[in-house]
Design a protein around this motif. Sequence first.
Motif, PDB file in Angstrom:
ATOM      1  N   CYS A   9      45.017  37.205  33.547  1.00  0.00           N
ATOM      2  CA  CYS A   9      43.706  37.677  33.979  1.00  0.00           C
ATOM      3  C   CYS A   9      43.571  39.160  33.699  1.00  0.00           C
ATOM      4  O   CYS A   9      44.544  39.906  33.749  1.00  0.00           O
ATOM      5  N   THR A  10      42.338  39.598  33.464  1.00  0.00           N
ATOM      6  CA  THR A  10      42.058  41.023  33.380  1.00  0.00           C
ATOM      7  C   THR A  10      41.748  41.534  34.790  1.00  0.00           C
ATOM      8  O   THR A  10      41.495  40.750  35.709  1.00  0.00           O
ATOM      9  N   ALA A  11      41.742  42.866  34.921  1.00  0.00           N
ATOM     10  CA  ALA A  11      41.396  43.483  36.201  1.00  0.00           C
ATOM     11  C   ALA A  11      39.991  43.070  36.618  1.00  0.00           C
ATOM     12  O   ALA A  11      39.729  42.788  37.789  1.00  0.00           O
ATOM     13  N   ASN A  12      39.102  43.013  35.644  1.00  0.00           N
ATOM     14  CA  ASN A  12      37.725  42.644  35.933  1.00  0.00           C
ATOM     15  C   ASN A  12      37.626  41.211  36.444  1.00  0.00           C
ATOM     16  O   ASN A  12      36.839  40.918  37.343  1.00  0.00           O
ATOM     17  N   GLU A  13      38.432  40.331  35.897  1.00  0.00           N
ATOM     18  CA  GLU A  13      38.426  38.946  36.367  1.00  0.00           C
ATOM     19  C   GLU A  13      38.965  38.855  37.795  1.00  0.00           C
ATOM     20  O   GLU A  13      38.431  38.120  38.626  1.00  0.00           O
ATOM     21  N   LEU A  14      40.017  39.620  38.103  1.00  0.00           N
ATOM     22  CA  LEU A  14      40.515  39.641  39.487  1.00  0.00           C
ATOM     23  C   LEU A  14      39.421  40.159  40.424  1.00  0.00           C
ATOM     24  O   LEU A  14      39.263  39.678  41.549  1.00  0.00           O
ATOM     25  N   PHE A  15      38.672  41.136  39.948  1.00  0.00           N
ATOM     26  CA  PHE A  15      37.554  41.666  40.729  1.00  0.00           C
ATOM     27  C   PHE A  15      36.523  40.564  41.000  1.00  0.00           C
ATOM     28  O   PHE A  15      36.063  40.384  42.135  1.00  0.00           O
ATOM     29  N   GLN A  16      36.182  39.799  39.953  1.00  0.00           N
ATOM     30  CA  GLN A  16      35.238  38.685  40.134  1.00  0.00           C
ATOM     31  C   GLN A  16      35.775  37.664  41.138  1.00  0.00           C
ATOM     32  O   GLN A  16      35.035  37.143  41.981  1.00  0.00           O
ATOM     33  N   PHE A  17      37.073  37.367  41.043  1.00  0.00           N
ATOM     34  CA  PHE A  17      37.678  36.402  41.977  1.00  0.00           C
ATOM     35  C   PHE A  17      37.541  36.903  43.416  1.00  0.00           C
ATOM     36  O   PHE A  17      37.287  36.132  44.341  1.00  0.00           O
ATOM     37  N   ALA A  18      37.733  38.209  43.581  1.00  0.00           N
ATOM     38  CA  ALA A  18      37.633  38.799  44.921  1.00  0.00           C
ATOM     39  C   ALA A  18      36.225  38.602  45.481  1.00  0.00           C
ATOM     40  O   ALA A  18      36.054  38.221  46.647  1.00  0.00           O
ATOM     41  N   VAL A  19      35.234  38.857  44.630  1.00  0.00           N
ATOM     42  CA  VAL A  19      33.845  38.691  45.063  1.00  0.00           C
ATOM     43  C   VAL A  19      33.587  37.228  45.450  1.00  0.00           C
ATOM     44  O   VAL A  19      33.018  36.928  46.500  1.00  0.00           O
ATOM     45  N   MET A  20      34.062  36.304  44.601  1.00  0.00           N
ATOM     46  CA  MET A  20      33.810  34.880  44.856  1.00  0.00           C
ATOM     47  C   MET A  20      34.556  34.409  46.108  1.00  0.00           C
ATOM     48  O   MET A  20      34.014  33.660  46.927  1.00  0.00           O
ATOM     49  N   VAL A  28      47.363  45.718  35.574  1.00  0.00           N
ATOM     50  CA  VAL A  28      46.200  44.873  35.854  1.00  0.00           C
ATOM     51  C   VAL A  28      45.855  44.891  37.341  1.00  0.00           C
ATOM     52  O   VAL A  28      44.706  45.106  37.730  1.00  0.00           O
ATOM     53  N   VAL A  29      46.864  44.689  38.172  1.00  0.00           N
ATOM     54  CA  VAL A  29      46.597  44.588  39.604  1.00  0.00           C
ATOM     55  C   VAL A  29      46.183  45.952  40.167  1.00  0.00           C
ATOM     56  O   VAL A  29      45.326  46.046  41.050  1.00  0.00           O
ATOM     57  N   ARG A  30      46.748  47.026  39.593  1.00  0.00           N
ATOM     58  CA  ARG A  30      46.352  48.368  40.050  1.00  0.00           C
ATOM     59  C   ARG A  30      44.920  48.692  39.623  1.00  0.00           C
ATOM     60  O   ARG A  30      44.153  49.294  40.375  1.00  0.00           O
ATOM     61  N   ALA A  31      44.562  48.263  38.397  1.00  0.00           N
ATOM     62  CA  ALA A  31      43.192  48.501  37.921  1.00  0.00           C
ATOM     63  C   ALA A  31      42.190  47.685  38.746  1.00  0.00           C
ATOM     64  O   ALA A  31      41.098  48.161  39.068  1.00  0.00           O
ATOM     65  N   ALA A  32      42.575  46.454  39.104  1.00  0.00           N
ATOM     66  CA  ALA A  32      41.694  45.621  39.932  1.00  0.00           C
ATOM     67  C   ALA A  32      41.492  46.272  41.298  1.00  0.00           C
ATOM     68  O   ALA A  32      40.388  46.256  41.851  1.00  0.00           O
ATOM     69  N   ALA A  33      42.561  46.850  41.844  1.00  0.00           N
ATOM     70  CA  ALA A  33      42.457  47.532  43.140  1.00  0.00           C
ATOM     71  C   ALA A  33      41.500  48.709  43.039  1.00  0.00           C
ATOM     72  O   ALA A  33      40.673  48.933  43.929  1.00  0.00           O
ATOM     73  N   ALA A  34      41.598  49.447  41.930  1.00  0.00           N
ATOM     74  CA  ALA A  34      40.699  50.592  41.738  1.00  0.00           C
ATOM     75  C   ALA A  34      39.245  50.115  41.675  1.00  0.00           C
ATOM     76  O   ALA A  34      38.367  50.709  42.310  1.00  0.00           O
ATOM     77  N   LEU A  35      38.995  49.015  40.942  1.00  0.00           N
ATOM     78  CA  LEU A  35      37.630  48.469  40.857  1.00  0.00           C
ATOM     79  C   LEU A  35      37.104  48.109  42.244  1.00  0.00           C
ATOM     80  O   LEU A  35      35.957  48.392  42.580  1.00  0.00           O
ATOM     81  N   LEU A  36      37.957  47.475  43.050  1.00  0.00           N
ATOM     82  CA  LEU A  36      37.520  47.043  44.381  1.00  0.00           C
ATOM     83  C   LEU A  36      37.326  48.231  45.315  1.00  0.00           C
ATOM     84  O   LEU A  36      36.404  48.256  46.122  1.00  0.00           O
ATOM     85  N   ARG A  37      38.226  49.209  45.191  1.00  0.00           N
ATOM     86  CA  ARG A  37      38.108  50.396  46.047  1.00  0.00           C
ATOM     87  C   ARG A  37      36.837  51.175  45.722  1.00  0.00           C
ATOM     88  O   ARG A  37      36.143  51.657  46.605  1.00  0.00           O
ATOM     89  N   ASP A  38      36.547  51.288  44.412  1.00  0.00           N
ATOM     90  CA  ASP A  38      35.415  52.110  43.981  1.00  0.00           C
ATOM     91  C   ASP A  38      34.089  51.361  44.061  1.00  0.00           C
ATOM     92  O   ASP A  38      33.028  51.959  43.922  1.00  0.00           O
ATOM     93  N   SER A  39      34.157  50.038  44.257  1.00  0.00           N
ATOM     94  CA  SER A  39      32.929  49.249  44.263  1.00  0.00           C
ATOM     95  C   SER A  39      32.045  49.631  45.440  1.00  0.00           C
ATOM     96  O   SER A  39      32.523  49.939  46.530  1.00  0.00           O
ATOM     97  N   THR A  40      30.737  49.601  45.177  1.00  0.00           N
ATOM     98  CA  THR A  40      29.800  49.906  46.259  1.00  0.00           C
ATOM     99  C   THR A  40      29.392  48.632  47.004  1.00  0.00           C
ATOM    100  O   THR A  40      28.591  48.681  47.925  1.00  0.00           O
TER     101      THR A  40
END
Lengths: 336, 336
Positions: free
Chosen positions: A141-152, A183-195
Amino acid sequence: MGGDNAPSIVIDGAAMALDKRRDLSFLIFGDRSLVEPLLKQHPALSAVTELRDTPDRIENETKPSTALRHGRQSSMRLAINAVKEKEAAAVVSAGNTGALMAMSKYVLKTLPGVTRPAICSLLPTKKKPVVMLDLGANVECTANELFQFAVMGEVYSRVMLNNPKPSVALLNVGTEEVKGDDVVRAAAALLRDSTLPIDFCGFVEGTDVSDGVVDVVVTDGFTGNVALKTAEGTASLFTSTLRQLFGSSWRGKIAYLIARPLLHKLRDRFDPRLYNGAMFMGLNGVVVKSHGGTDALGFANAVTVAADLASSHAPEKILDELHTIDAVEVAVGQVG
Amino acid sequence: MGGDNAPSIVIDGAAMALDKRRDLSFLIFGDRSLVEPLLKQHPALSAVTELRDTPDRIENETKPSTALRHGRQSSMRLAINAVKEKEAAAVVSAGNTGALMAMSKYVLKTLPGVTRPAICSLLPTKKKPVVMLDLGANVECTANELFQFAVMGEVYSRVMLNNPKPSVALLNVGTEEVKGDDVVRAAAALLRDSTLPIDFCGFVEGTDVSDGVVDVVVTDGFTGNVALKTAEGTASLFTSTLRQLFGSSWRGKIAYLIARPLLHKLRDRFDPRLYNGAMFMGLNGVVVKSHGGTDALGFANAVTVAADLASSHAPEKILDELHTIDAVEVAVGQVG
C-alpha cells in the motif's frame, strides 16, 4: 455456491438471518438442483427468496484474472451484477476471496477518491470490538491508500458501531514517531496534517490491538492478514491446550463439569462465527465476504453485517466523507 | 542497568541462571553503588562475578545513533566490548533494543555474507517451539536478506534445538506460490533454487505459526514484530478473560479451586518468561536481548539462552553454513 459447505450453510444461514431480521429478502444464485431441495426445508425463507439457476461457479482455486475472464455467468458474478443493477442492496459470498474482490472491483468500481478497496472486519478486544483494515486485499500500500483506509474505517466505526468520535491508529512496530518504514510514517504525517475531524492517535503495536486501545486499526493487507491469522492461531492454540488440560485427568474433568458454563462463555466471547463477515470497503456497493469454512450461524452473521451496512448506507456515507476530504484539500490547495 | 527493574532482576536472574548452570561466570557492568549491595545477597554469584563499575548508562528513550556517539562509556557498550575482546562469551541486556543492536553491529560487525542481523526467538506452538525471525530489527528487507535469515534460523534450530533437518518457511498471506509481494516471492525462489540442503517448505500463514507446521518461520522485521506482539496480545486477552470469568461468580471460584493446578499448567506452558531471550543473529558474537519488563526468572532464561548459544558455538556454525553457500554459489557460477 462458494466455500467449503455450500450451498447448505448458505441456505441455512440465510434462514437464520431472516429469523433475526424479518425485513430481509433474498436473491439466491446457484445450481437449482442443489439449492431448491434445501430451500424447501425453509418455508419462510422460500417465501422471500427468488432463486436464479446458475450452474456455473467459481472454484476456490480459480485465479482472480481467470474468474474475471471466464466467470461471467458464474453465481458469484451474477450476484455482484445484481448489486450493480440495484436488484440487491448487498452481496454475500463464502467463495474465493481474490475472485470476489476482482469481480466486485470490475463490476461495482471503487468510490471516487478510493484507489483500492480494503478488507475490513471487527476483532474482539479486552474492551469493545475494534475495526481493522486492510486484512488482505492489498499486500502493498501507499501512504495515501493507508490514509484512505483510515477515513473508511473511521466512518465504519461511527456508522456501524455508533462510536461518536472513533480513535484511529496505524499499526507499527512501536509507538514513537520515528518507528516503522517510510510508508507508515508518511501515512501518519497525512493523518496528522489532515484537516478532517479524525481522532488520529498515531501508532499502535500488535499488543494494543487486542487491548482495545483504539477503535480503528489501519495497516497494509500483508501485515493485517498476518496479524489476523496470528491472532486466530494463538486463540486456537490456547483453546486446544485448555481442552487438552481439562480432558487429561479426573481433576480436569470434574473442574470442567463445574466450569462448563464459564468455558462456554469464553468460547462464545471469541466465537469466530460472531465476527464472520468482512466488508470490501471502498466500493460502490456492499460486498461482504464470509469465511469459507464457516457454518450456518457464521454465514447468518455475514448476512446480518451486509444488511446492516446496506440499511445504514455505509458506502454513501464513506463517499460523503471522501467528498469532504476533496473539498478540504481543494480549499487547502487554494489557500496555499 | 537496562530494562524496567534493573539492576535487581539482572542480579537475581544471574544467580538463578548460575543455579541451573554451575559452569557460568559473570562480568557485570553497572553502577557499583547499586549493584554491590544486591550481589552481596548472592554469595555463590559473587564468587564467580567480576563487577566493573560503570555509572554511565543508556536510557530506554535514547536513540540508537545517540547511544553510538555518546554511549562509549555506558554499561551496555562496555559489556559488548567485552565480547569483542573475548573477555566474555556472550552479552545479555534488558535495555534499549535499538541501541543494543546498533552498538553490537558497530562493535562486533556482522558475519561475512550477512548484510543485517535479525532478532530471533522461540515461540510456543501446538507442537514443539518454533524459531522465528526477524522479530523487529529490520522493518524492510530484501529477498536476499530473508534468504540469509532462513539460513541462520535453520542453523539455530539444528544446533540449539537438535532438529536434525529443520523445516523452514516464509511467512505470507497465503500458501500458494503466487501469493505475497515481490520480496517474499523472490526470497522463495532463492530458497527453492538454492543447492543448500535446507528443507524449504514454501509459504506459511499466520495460523500455521502457532500450529507448529514448520520448525523455522522467516519474515521481515515489521511483519515479525507485529505477529509476535499480536500473539502476545491475544494470549493476554484470553488469560484476562479467563481470570475474569473464574473470578466473577461462586461457580467460577469453586471451579477455579479445583482447576487451579491445570490453569497453572496452562499459564506455565505459555509463560513468556520461559521464552525470554532473543538472539541478535548474524553477528560475530552472541548478543541476547531480554524483555525490558521481565523479572528475575525471565532474565535467568535469557542468560541460559546466551550460555547455550555460546557453548554450542552458534555464530561459528552459522558462519560455516554461510561459507558453504558461498562455495556452492561459486561452484554454480563456474558451472553456469
